[in-house]
Design a protein around this motif. Structure first.
Motif, PDB file in Angstrom:
ATOM      1  N   GLU A 185      71.984 100.364  47.207  1.00  0.00           N
ATOM      2  CA  GLU A 185      71.152  99.155  47.245  1.00  0.00           C
ATOM      3  C   GLU A 185      72.003  97.918  47.499  1.00  0.00           C
ATOM      4  O   GLU A 185      71.614  97.032  48.271  1.00  0.00           O
ATOM      5  CB  GLU A 185      70.375  99.022  45.927  1.00  0.00           C
ATOM      6  CG  GLU A 185      69.266 100.056  45.784  1.00  0.00           C
ATOM      7  CD  GLU A 185      68.556  99.952  44.451  1.00  0.00           C
ATOM      8  OE1 GLU A 185      69.142  99.357  43.509  1.00  0.00           O
ATOM      9  OE2 GLU A 185      67.429 100.454  44.344  1.00  0.00           O
ATOM     10  N   LEU A 242      73.109  98.044  51.236  1.00  0.00           N
ATOM     11  CA  LEU A 242      72.028  97.767  52.192  1.00  0.00           C
ATOM     12  C   LEU A 242      71.520  96.334  52.080  1.00  0.00           C
ATOM     13  O   LEU A 242      71.317  95.660  53.094  1.00  0.00           O
ATOM     14  CB  LEU A 242      70.875  98.741  51.953  1.00  0.00           C
ATOM     15  CG  LEU A 242      71.142 100.222  52.221  1.00  0.00           C
ATOM     16  CD1 LEU A 242      69.925 101.051  51.824  1.00  0.00           C
ATOM     17  CD2 LEU A 242      71.478 100.460  53.687  1.00  0.00           C
ATOM     18  N   PHE A 243      71.288  95.873  50.843  1.00  0.00           N
ATOM     19  CA  PHE A 243      70.622  94.592  50.653  1.00  0.00           C
ATOM     20  C   PHE A 243      71.577  93.405  50.736  1.00  0.00           C
ATOM     21  O   PHE A 243      71.311  92.421  51.430  1.00  0.00           O
ATOM     22  CB  PHE A 243      69.897  94.570  49.293  1.00  0.00           C
ATOM     23  CG  PHE A 243      68.938  95.706  49.098  1.00  0.00           C
ATOM     24  CD1 PHE A 243      68.443  96.435  50.178  1.00  0.00           C
ATOM     25  CD2 PHE A 243      68.519  96.061  47.831  1.00  0.00           C
ATOM     26  CE1 PHE A 243      67.552  97.483  49.986  1.00  0.00           C
ATOM     27  CE2 PHE A 243      67.636  97.115  47.631  1.00  0.00           C
ATOM     28  CZ  PHE A 243      67.163  97.823  48.712  1.00  0.00           C
ATOM     29  N   TYR A 286      74.938  94.553  54.152  1.00  0.00           N
ATOM     30  CA  TYR A 286      74.583  94.883  55.536  1.00  0.00           C
ATOM     31  C   TYR A 286      73.301  94.222  56.014  1.00  0.00           C
ATOM     32  O   TYR A 286      72.957  94.317  57.185  1.00  0.00           O
ATOM     33  CB  TYR A 286      74.471  96.403  55.703  1.00  0.00           C
ATOM     34  CG  TYR A 286      75.745  97.165  55.399  1.00  0.00           C
ATOM     35  CD1 TYR A 286      76.975  96.509  55.241  1.00  0.00           C
ATOM     36  CD2 TYR A 286      75.733  98.538  55.243  1.00  0.00           C
ATOM     37  CE1 TYR A 286      78.131  97.197  54.952  1.00  0.00           C
ATOM     38  CE2 TYR A 286      76.892  99.248  54.956  1.00  0.00           C
ATOM     39  CZ  TYR A 286      78.090  98.572  54.806  1.00  0.00           C
ATOM     40  OH  TYR A 286      79.235  99.273  54.509  1.00  0.00           O
ATOM     41  N   ARG A 287      72.586  93.577  55.105  1.00  0.00           N
ATOM     42  CA  ARG A 287      71.365  92.820  55.440  1.00  0.00           C
ATOM     43  C   ARG A 287      70.363  93.671  56.214  1.00  0.00           C
ATOM     44  O   ARG A 287      69.792  93.244  57.222  1.00  0.00           O
ATOM     45  CB  ARG A 287      71.721  91.581  56.265  1.00  0.00           C
ATOM     46  CG  ARG A 287      72.776  90.686  55.648  1.00  0.00           C
ATOM     47  CD  ARG A 287      72.277  90.045  54.374  1.00  0.00           C
ATOM     48  NE  ARG A 287      73.271  89.131  53.803  1.00  0.00           N
ATOM     49  CZ  ARG A 287      73.110  88.461  52.669  1.00  0.00           C
ATOM     50  NH1 ARG A 287      71.999  88.624  51.973  1.00  0.00           N
ATOM     51  NH2 ARG A 287      74.049  87.675  52.211  1.00  0.00           N
ATOM     52  N   VAL A 288      70.149  94.894  55.748  1.00  0.00           N
ATOM     53  CA  VAL A 288      69.183  95.789  56.401  1.00  0.00           C
ATOM     54  C   VAL A 288      67.775  95.229  56.200  1.00  0.00           C
ATOM     55  O   VAL A 288      67.425  94.813  55.092  1.00  0.00           O
ATOM     56  CB  VAL A 288      69.289  97.213  55.807  1.00  0.00           C
ATOM     57  CG1 VAL A 288      68.171  98.102  56.327  1.00  0.00           C
ATOM     58  CG2 VAL A 288      70.643  97.803  56.149  1.00  0.00           C
ATOM     59  N   GLN A 337      63.935  94.662  55.365  1.00  0.00           N
ATOM     60  CA  GLN A 337      63.177  95.196  54.236  1.00  0.00           C
ATOM     61  C   GLN A 337      62.416  96.467  54.593  1.00  0.00           C
ATOM     62  O   GLN A 337      62.383  97.431  53.819  1.00  0.00           O
ATOM     63  CB  GLN A 337      62.199  94.128  53.728  1.00  0.00           C
ATOM     64  CG  GLN A 337      61.411  94.539  52.496  1.00  0.00           C
ATOM     65  CD  GLN A 337      62.281  94.663  51.254  1.00  0.00           C
ATOM     66  OE1 GLN A 337      63.174  93.860  51.040  1.00  0.00           O
ATOM     67  NE2 GLN A 337      62.015  95.682  50.440  1.00  0.00           N
ATOM     68  N   HIS A 375      63.131  98.795  56.571  1.00  0.00           N
ATOM     69  CA  HIS A 375      63.990  99.954  56.851  1.00  0.00           C
ATOM     70  C   HIS A 375      64.672 100.503  55.599  1.00  0.00           C
ATOM     71  O   HIS A 375      65.204 101.606  55.619  1.00  0.00           O
ATOM     72  CB  HIS A 375      65.081  99.580  57.861  1.00  0.00           C
ATOM     73  CG  HIS A 375      64.549  99.314  59.230  1.00  0.00           C
ATOM     74  ND1 HIS A 375      65.323  98.796  60.245  1.00  0.00           N
ATOM     75  CD2 HIS A 375      63.314  99.502  59.764  1.00  0.00           C
ATOM     76  CE1 HIS A 375      64.586  98.659  61.338  1.00  0.00           C
ATOM     77  NE2 HIS A 375      63.368  99.081  61.056  1.00  0.00           N
ATOM     78  N   ARG A 376      64.639  99.719  54.538  1.00  0.00           N
ATOM     79  CA  ARG A 376      65.443 100.067  53.369  1.00  0.00           C
ATOM     80  C   ARG A 376      64.976 101.350  52.682  1.00  0.00           C
ATOM     81  O   ARG A 376      65.784 102.171  52.264  1.00  0.00           O
ATOM     82  CB  ARG A 376      65.445  98.900  52.378  1.00  0.00           C
ATOM     83  CG  ARG A 376      66.153  97.668  52.927  1.00  0.00           C
ATOM     84  CD  ARG A 376      66.048  96.475  51.996  1.00  0.00           C
ATOM     85  NE  ARG A 376      66.686  95.304  52.580  1.00  0.00           N
ATOM     86  CZ  ARG A 376      66.725  94.110  52.016  1.00  0.00           C
ATOM     87  NH1 ARG A 376      66.160  93.930  50.818  1.00  0.00           N
ATOM     88  NH2 ARG A 376      67.318  93.097  52.604  1.00  0.00           N
ATOM     89  N   GLU A 377      63.676 101.537  52.553  1.00  0.00           N
ATOM     90  CA  GLU A 377      63.165 102.712  51.854  1.00  0.00           C
ATOM     91  C   GLU A 377      63.577 104.001  52.553  1.00  0.00           C
ATOM     92  O   GLU A 377      63.799 105.025  51.903  1.00  0.00           O
ATOM     93  CB  GLU A 377      61.635 102.637  51.734  1.00  0.00           C
ATOM     94  CG  GLU A 377      60.993 103.844  51.048  1.00  0.00           C
ATOM     95  CD  GLU A 377      61.585 104.134  49.661  1.00  0.00           C
ATOM     96  OE1 GLU A 377      61.631 105.332  49.285  1.00  0.00           O
ATOM     97  OE2 GLU A 377      62.009 103.194  48.962  1.00  0.00           O
ATOM     98  N   TYR A 390      66.409 104.621  54.029  1.00  0.00           N
ATOM     99  CA  TYR A 390      67.770 104.943  53.603  1.00  0.00           C
ATOM    100  C   TYR A 390      67.798 105.421  52.148  1.00  0.00           C
ATOM    101  O   TYR A 390      68.532 106.351  51.805  1.00  0.00           O
ATOM    102  CB  TYR A 390      68.678 103.726  53.765  1.00  0.00           C
ATOM    103  CG  TYR A 390      68.960 103.371  55.209  1.00  0.00           C
ATOM    104  CD1 TYR A 390      69.804 104.160  55.987  1.00  0.00           C
ATOM    105  CD2 TYR A 390      68.386 102.251  55.795  1.00  0.00           C
ATOM    106  CE1 TYR A 390      70.063 103.847  57.309  1.00  0.00           C
ATOM    107  CE2 TYR A 390      68.643 101.922  57.128  1.00  0.00           C
ATOM    108  CZ  TYR A 390      69.477 102.723  57.873  1.00  0.00           C
ATOM    109  OH  TYR A 390      69.730 102.418  59.187  1.00  0.00           O
ATOM    110  N   LEU A 391      66.996 104.811  51.308  1.00  0.00           N
ATOM    111  CA  LEU A 391      66.940 105.214  49.907  1.00  0.00           C
ATOM    112  C   LEU A 391      66.384 106.632  49.767  1.00  0.00           C
ATOM    113  O   LEU A 391      66.862 107.421  48.956  1.00  0.00           O
ATOM    114  CB  LEU A 391      66.097 104.225  49.104  1.00  0.00           C
ATOM    115  CG  LEU A 391      66.683 102.809  48.977  1.00  0.00           C
ATOM    116  CD1 LEU A 391      65.675 101.880  48.303  1.00  0.00           C
ATOM    117  CD2 LEU A 391      67.993 102.836  48.195  1.00  0.00           C
TER     118      LEU A 391
END
Length: 284
Positions: free
Chosen positions: A57, A60-61, A64-66, A68, A70-72, A74-75
């Motif tokens: 987290e 990503l957050f 790398y400023r992924v 919002q 796209h984040r789930e 990766y999780l």
């Protein structure tokens, strides 16, 4: 990638390395921000270990400023990477070095195999596999042989279902003529190869002994490809007590070239089926 945690871990590792490089950050900068060693980040980016959720987290957050949305993804990939594959529940039978291969095989989208001395595990019948193990040098007991053969049969499920993997195997004619288990076992095995060769995503070719020198004389190998385009694949070479995994671009390219030459030297698929039929009749 299916249900293979090994391949999910590979995908996540490739993605995290790509995201870090796109963010213009070095491993040292990221490891400093995570308050960990660069060695730990190296293990994450080479798929040795999956990242902890807290670290992922933060990566990503904060780093790398992924986006919002796209984040789930990766999780969820991280959660998938931490699951256990069915083969990992057989640690008493499957050695650690082979467990890694099974994880790769079960999540592969395509496998190109060259075999010289025996038939690929994905194409062996129950009787053929049993005969191989009964005549091996490991001095296995009856129960251990049964467990190993059952695992080998379970592996073959990736050739079935709605989305089977792509399998292209070049078989040395000598392996087909080696009498493993007796004539009845070999007839059944060759009949199985003929049946498998009719499947849309299975291609079998026989390399005749009369072909002379060829690039496969140095030994058997498999080329595994994966669904993610970012993953360039892996070369798998097995020996008696372990295995070798080659992942450098030059290593993969060399084996791809060798396999291409083997395909060209081998009989065409239709001709190979005729040769399989002829050899099967010889066992009669």
């Amino acid at each position: 990638m299916g249900s293979s945690p090994t391949v999910w871990r590979r995908w996540l590792a490739h993605e995290l390395k790509r995201l870090r490089e796109e963010a213009g950050l070095s491993r040292k900068e990221v490891s400093t921000a995570l308050r960990c060693t660069t060695g730990k980040l190296h293990y994450i980016e080479t798929a040795v270990v999956p990242p902890r959720t807290r670290d992922l987290e933060e990566i990503l957050f904060d780093l790398y400023r992924v986006p919002q949305d796209h984040r789930e993804h990766y999780l969820q990939a991280a959660r998938n990477a931490k699951k256990k594959g069915w083969w990992e529940h057989h640690s008493e039978t499957v050695p650690k070095w082979f467990s890694l291969y099974l994880g790769l095989e079960q999540g592969a989208s395509e496998i190109y195999a060259w075999e010289t001395q025996l038939l690929p595990g994905l194409l062996q019948t129950h009787a053929y596999a049993t005969a191989l193990m009964e005549n091996g040098t490991a001095e296995l007991g009856e129960e251990e042989i049964r467990r190993r053969v059952d695992i080998r049969m379970s592996r073959q499920k990736i050739l079935e279902g709605d989305e089977p993997i792509r399998l292209w195997a070049v078989l040395d004619e000598a392996a087909l003529q080696r009498n493993v288990g007796g004539a009845e076992v070999m007839r059944e095995q060759l009949a199985h190869l003929l049946e498998m060769s009719q499947r849309p995503k299975v291609t079998l070719q026989v390399l005749p002994q009369r072909s002379g020198a060829h690039p496969g004389m140095m030994g058997s190998f498999s080329i595994l490809g994966f669904p993610a385009t970012i993953d360039s694949g892996v070369i798998y070479i097995e020996h008696r007590t372990g295995s070798i995994y080659l992942e450098q671009p030059m290593e993969i390219k060399e084996h791809q070239i060798a396999f291409e030459h083997l395909r060209l030297a081998a009989l065409k698929p239709a001709q190979s089926r005729l040769r399989l039929q002829e050899i099967m009749e010889e066992y009669s």
